[in-house]
Design an enzyme around this catalytic site. Sequence first.
Site, PDB file in Angstrom:
ATOM      1  N   ASP A 257       0.871  -1.162   0.000  1.00  0.00           N
ATOM      2  CA  ASP A 257       0.000   0.000   0.000  1.00  0.00           C
ATOM      3  C   ASP A 257       0.918   1.224   0.000  1.00  0.00           C
ATOM      4  OD1 ASP A 257       0.875   0.368   2.633  1.00  0.00           O
ATOM      5  OD2 ASP A 257      -1.122   0.260   3.523  1.00  0.00           O
TER       6      ASP A 257
ATOM      7  N   CYS B 156       3.334  -2.964   3.997  1.00  0.00           N
ATOM      8  CA  CYS B 156       2.530  -1.788   4.327  1.00  0.00           C
ATOM      9  C   CYS B 156       3.296  -1.034   5.414  1.00  0.00           C
ATOM     10  CB  CYS B 156       1.107  -2.170   4.742  1.00  0.00           C
ATOM     11  SG  CYS B 156       0.917  -3.088   6.289  1.00  0.00           S
TER      12      CYS B 156
ATOM     13  N   GLY C 146      -1.636  -5.207   8.758  1.00  0.00           N
ATOM     14  CA  GLY C 146      -2.910  -5.207   8.046  1.00  0.00           C
ATOM     15  C   GLY C 146      -2.855  -5.960   6.735  1.00  0.00           C
TER      16      GLY C 146
ATOM     17  N   HIS D  58      10.004 -23.981   9.319  1.00  0.00           N
ATOM     18  CA  HIS D  58       9.030 -24.687  10.148  1.00  0.00           C
ATOM     19  C   HIS D  58       7.581 -24.477   9.730  1.00  0.00           C
ATOM     20  CE1 HIS D  58      11.854 -25.155  13.872  1.00  0.00           C
ATOM     21  NE2 HIS D  58      12.351 -25.676  12.763  1.00  0.00           N
TER      22      HIS D  58
ATOM     23  N   HIS E  72       7.374 -30.860  10.999  1.00  0.00           N
ATOM     24  CA  HIS E  72       6.731 -29.584  10.669  1.00  0.00           C
ATOM     25  C   HIS E  72       5.666 -29.755   9.594  1.00  0.00           C
ATOM     26  CE1 HIS E  72       9.750 -27.896  13.206  1.00  0.00           C
ATOM     27  NE2 HIS E  72      10.685 -28.439  12.455  1.00  0.00           N
TER      28      HIS E  72
END
Length: 145
Positions: free
Chosen positions: A8, A65, A70, A98, A133
């Site tokens: 953004d 961002c 966000g 992992h 994992h």
Amino acid sequence: MKVAIGCDHGGLHLKSSVKELLNALGHEVEDFGCHTAESCDYPDIAVPVAKAVVSGQADRGILICGTGIGIGISANKIKGIRAALCHDSFSAKYSRLHNDANILTMGERVIGPGLANDIVTIFMETEFEGGRHARRVEKIKALEK
């Protein structure tokens, strides 16, 4: 490797630096915006990047961002995405080793270009370790159903 990248307005400058690095490392980069400092909404960038990763159009994604939060929350709403917010090298390494993270998120207002480039390099070079994992990542995928 094909990399989908986006930001953004709060991540515009850092995205430029990261794109230069990715190109120098020999990766193919597709930029999903934004391209100006005019205010925009991070979900509008995160969703197309995430969909590019899920569809196989890109192998990995990078989203930036102001904080990395966000845009990462938005990306993680897309089934199949494991976006990891990383502001240090250790987290970048282990998000891949992992957690098999397929999108890296960062905040331009949190870290500078030098550290961001180190994080990106580690994220791109580190492969998923698998083993115990893999079982855990499969449990994450099962939560999406």
